[in-house]
Scaffold this motif. Structure first.
Motif: not given
Ligand SMILES: [Mn+2]
Length: 196
Positions: A42, A102, A163, A167
């Motif tokens: 990912h 994010m 996360h 990311e």
């Molecule tokens: Mn993600």
């Protein structure tokens, strides 16, 4: 980021096989991440998305021991592919940087295609995400620097969710590489050559 970057170069493929892992990275052909660690796939896909250059990664290894070897070796081969696609880092912008938010997380990544390996990480999360420890993801960066003979800085400036933080870091890496590998006439160096 829409679309891939099209340039005239043929695809660049680097493969590495050891008793621990088999890793293949191809730049400039198709995009796809095929490896058996979901969160790491990912993250690489997030990096490929913001980079724009088509990135294909196929990797497998002794993840039953620990994903450590696979993550480290993938970073190494990705770096080697960068160095192979832009030999001597001539004719590229060389520097790239990005700050990516994010949600509550915000991460800065700066890259110098310097010809010298170096990595500096600050405030990165070491805890697990779905069983993948941050201290394993940490290994990606020095391996990338070593394989690519490049300098990379990562600073996690804000956030609580691991996360989101990782990311954002991989998206920032993609954006930084997008800048750093953009075509530029000549070599950007005060001494006229990139390297030691
Ligand atoms: Mn993600």
């Amino acid at each position: 980021m829409t679309g891939g970057r099209v340039d005239a170069k043929p695809p660049t493929r680097v493969e590495r096989a050891t008793r621990e892992t088999r890793v293949s990275v191809e730049l400039g052909a198709a995009r796809g991440i095929e490896l058996p660690v979901g969160m790491f796939s990912h993250l690489l896909d997030a990096c490929a998305t913001t980079w724009g250059t088509p990135v294909r990664v196929q990797a497998a290894g002794d993840t039953e021991v620990d994903p450590h070897h696979l993550v480290e070796d993938t970073g190494l081969v990705l770096g080697q592919a960068l160095a192979a696609r832009w030999p001597g880092y001539q004719g590229v912008a060389r520097y790239g940087w990005a700050v990516v938010p994010m949600d509550e997380a915000r991460v800065e990544v700066a890259v110098d295609l310097s010809g010298r390996a170096g990595s500096w990480l600050a405030q990165i999360p070491t805890g697990p995400i779905n069983g993948l420890d941050g201290e394993v993801l940490e290994e990606f960066w020095p391996a990338l620097a070593r394989g690519g003979q490049l300098t990379v800085h990562v600073e996690v400036r804000a956030g609580r969710n691991r996360h989101h933080q990782w990311e954002a870091a991989f998206k920032a890496l993609g954006l930084a590489l997008r800048q750093a590998t953009a075509p530029r006439a000549g070599t950007l160096s005060t001494k006229g050559v990139i390297g030691l």
